[in-house]
Design a protein around this motif. Sequence first.
Motif, PDB file in Angstrom:
ATOM      1  N   ARG A   1       0.791  -1.226   0.000  1.00  0.00           N
ATOM      2  CA  ARG A   1       0.000   0.000   0.000  1.00  0.00           C
ATOM      3  C   ARG A   1       0.831   1.287   0.000  1.00  0.00           C
ATOM      4  NH1 ARG A   1      -3.669   1.312   5.193  1.00  0.00           N
ATOM      5  NH2 ARG A   1      -3.708   3.549   4.914  1.00  0.00           N
ATOM      6  N   TYR A   2       1.963   1.294   0.666  1.00  0.00           N
ATOM      7  CA  TYR A   2       2.748   2.516   0.819  1.00  0.00           C
ATOM      8  C   TYR A   2       3.890   2.618  -0.190  1.00  0.00           C
ATOM      9  CZ  TYR A   2       0.153   2.726   5.141  1.00  0.00           C
ATOM     10  OH  TYR A   2      -0.860   2.761   6.059  1.00  0.00           O
ATOM     11  N   ARG A   3       3.912   1.752  -1.171  1.00  0.00           N
ATOM     12  CA  ARG A   3       5.030   1.712  -2.117  1.00  0.00           C
ATOM     13  C   ARG A   3       4.619   2.270  -3.478  1.00  0.00           C
ATOM     14  NH1 ARG A   3       9.242  -0.766   0.149  1.00  0.00           N
ATOM     15  NH2 ARG A   3       8.792  -1.995   1.993  1.00  0.00           N
ATOM     16  N   ALA A   4       5.529   3.041  -4.066  1.00  0.00           N
ATOM     17  CA  ALA A   4       5.291   3.636  -5.382  1.00  0.00           C
ATOM     18  C   ALA A   4       5.378   2.579  -6.466  1.00  0.00           C
ATOM     19  CB  ALA A   4       6.323   4.721  -5.646  1.00  0.00           C
ATOM     20  N   ALA A   5       4.514   2.715  -7.450  1.00  0.00           N
ATOM     21  CA  ALA A   5       4.563   1.854  -8.628  1.00  0.00           C
ATOM     22  C   ALA A   5       5.786   2.222  -9.462  1.00  0.00           C
ATOM     23  CB  ALA A   5       3.293   2.031  -9.451  1.00  0.00           C
ATOM     24  N   PRO A   6       6.281   1.296 -10.279  1.00  0.00           N
ATOM     25  CA  PRO A   6       7.418   1.631 -11.141  1.00  0.00           C
ATOM     26  C   PRO A   6       7.104   2.867 -11.992  1.00  0.00           C
ATOM     27  CG  PRO A   6       6.987  -0.731 -11.211  1.00  0.00           C
ATOM     28  CD  PRO A   6       5.848  -0.102 -10.447  1.00  0.00           C
ATOM     29  N   GLY A   7       8.034   3.803 -12.021  1.00  0.00           N
ATOM     30  CA  GLY A   7       7.884   5.008 -12.824  1.00  0.00           C
ATOM     31  C   GLY A   7       6.974   6.078 -12.253  1.00  0.00           C
ATOM     32  N   GLU A   8       6.436   5.862 -11.056  1.00  0.00           N
ATOM     33  CA  GLU A   8       5.467   6.805 -10.475  1.00  0.00           C
ATOM     34  C   GLU A   8       6.028   8.221 -10.321  1.00  0.00           C
ATOM     35  OE1 GLU A   8       3.722   7.338  -6.077  1.00  0.00           O
ATOM     36  OE2 GLU A   8       2.993   5.514  -7.070  1.00  0.00           O
ATOM     37  N   LEU A   9       7.241   8.329  -9.820  1.00  0.00           N
ATOM     38  CA  LEU A   9       7.814   9.658  -9.602  1.00  0.00           C
ATOM     39  C   LEU A   9       8.087  10.367 -10.926  1.00  0.00           C
ATOM     40  CD1 LEU A   9      10.231   9.017  -6.588  1.00  0.00           C
ATOM     41  CD2 LEU A   9       7.863   9.850  -6.568  1.00  0.00           C
ATOM     42  N   LEU A  10       8.595   9.641 -11.910  1.00  0.00           N
ATOM     43  CA  LEU A  10       8.830  10.242 -13.227  1.00  0.00           C
ATOM     44  C   LEU A  10       7.519  10.694 -13.860  1.00  0.00           C
ATOM     45  CD1 LEU A  10      11.550   7.899 -14.749  1.00  0.00           C
ATOM     46  CD2 LEU A  10      11.836  10.242 -13.911  1.00  0.00           C
ATOM     47  N   ASP A  11       6.479   9.887 -13.731  1.00  0.00           N
ATOM     48  CA  ASP A  11       5.177  10.250 -14.287  1.00  0.00           C
ATOM     49  C   ASP A  11       4.609  11.485 -13.595  1.00  0.00           C
ATOM     50  OD1 ASP A  11       5.307   8.091 -16.011  1.00  0.00           O
ATOM     51  OD2 ASP A  11       3.999   6.819 -14.800  1.00  0.00           O
ATOM     52  N   ALA A  12       4.744  11.558 -12.283  1.00  0.00           N
ATOM     53  CA  ALA A  12       4.156  12.656 -11.520  1.00  0.00           C
ATOM     54  C   ALA A  12       4.888  13.980 -11.726  1.00  0.00           C
ATOM     55  CB  ALA A  12       4.141  12.304 -10.031  1.00  0.00           C
ATOM     56  N   PHE A  13       6.190  13.915 -11.997  1.00  0.00           N
ATOM     57  CA  PHE A  13       6.987  15.134 -12.088  1.00  0.00           C
ATOM     58  C   PHE A  13       7.670  15.260 -13.450  1.00  0.00           C
ATOM     59  CE2 PHE A  13       6.622  13.996  -7.612  1.00  0.00           C
ATOM     60  CZ  PHE A  13       6.083  15.178  -7.115  1.00  0.00           C
ATOM     61  N   GLY A  14       6.985  14.797 -14.474  1.00  0.00           N
ATOM     62  CA  GLY A  14       7.533  14.801 -15.828  1.00  0.00           C
ATOM     63  C   GLY A  14       7.791  16.176 -16.406  1.00  0.00           C
ATOM     64  N   ASP A  15       7.201  17.224 -15.832  1.00  0.00           N
ATOM     65  CA  ASP A  15       7.437  18.581 -16.338  1.00  0.00           C
ATOM     66  C   ASP A  15       8.717  19.193 -15.790  1.00  0.00           C
ATOM     67  OD1 ASP A  15       6.272  18.720 -13.745  1.00  0.00           O
ATOM     68  OD2 ASP A  15       5.689  20.811 -14.109  1.00  0.00           O
ATOM     69  N   LEU A  16       9.384  18.498 -14.882  1.00  0.00           N
ATOM     70  CA  LEU A  16      10.625  18.995 -14.303  1.00  0.00           C
ATOM     71  C   LEU A  16      11.827  18.400 -15.036  1.00  0.00           C
ATOM     72  CD1 LEU A  16       9.773  18.617 -10.504  1.00  0.00           C
ATOM     73  CD2 LEU A  16       9.406  20.601 -11.980  1.00  0.00           C
ATOM     74  N   GLU A  17      12.964  19.074 -14.933  1.00  0.00           N
ATOM     75  CA  GLU A  17      14.206  18.543 -15.499  1.00  0.00           C
ATOM     76  C   GLU A  17      14.762  17.499 -14.529  1.00  0.00           C
ATOM     77  OE1 GLU A  17      18.807  19.951 -16.363  1.00  0.00           O
ATOM     78  OE2 GLU A  17      17.358  21.405 -15.588  1.00  0.00           O
TER      79      GLU A  17
END
Length: 179
Positions: free
Chosen positions: A144-160
């Motif tokens: 429940r508390y673990r990010a799915a693969p690629g979650e952070l990249l998907d969520a912050f894709g507008d950042l460098e």
Amino acid sequence: MAVGDRDRWDATHRALGAGAPAPPDALRGRPELVPGRGRALDVACGRGPVAVWLAERGLDVVAVDVSPAGLAAGAALADARGVRVRWVEADLDGGFPADDGTYDLVVCQRFRDPALYPALRAALAPGGLLVLSVLSEVGDAGGRYRAAPGELLDAFGDLEVLGHREAGGEAHLLARAPV
């Protein structure tokens, strides 16, 4: 957050004490990315080791956590190290604390709530650095508390993206907001 959860965190922080200043996991080996001045926000700061580490580097730090015991341990650590941190008690399950402007550095370590990702992004000043470390399904059984693969990249894709790693049950992201 349920009162029982807050009590559990308070007990954990009381048992562990103040600890020592330490960089966030995602910044280990990359201290040159930390701005030499400006404002920093440490979200879900716990006992404050990251907040104090940032303050020692000259940043004006705001540290947020739900646990009064954790915040007290952080305040004691900051006092012992001769630095100033503004400690804010807030239940992040109820949303992000009141708008306090933007920050040159936003850190969130070991706390994951995808509903807060837009608020973390919005807290970044132009050119600001986002430093995230969360538990991940990658290299772990999941949960429940673990990010799915690629979650952070998907969520912050507008950042460098300056750095990203997913392995061993952890995901780390270093990213910079557009100027």
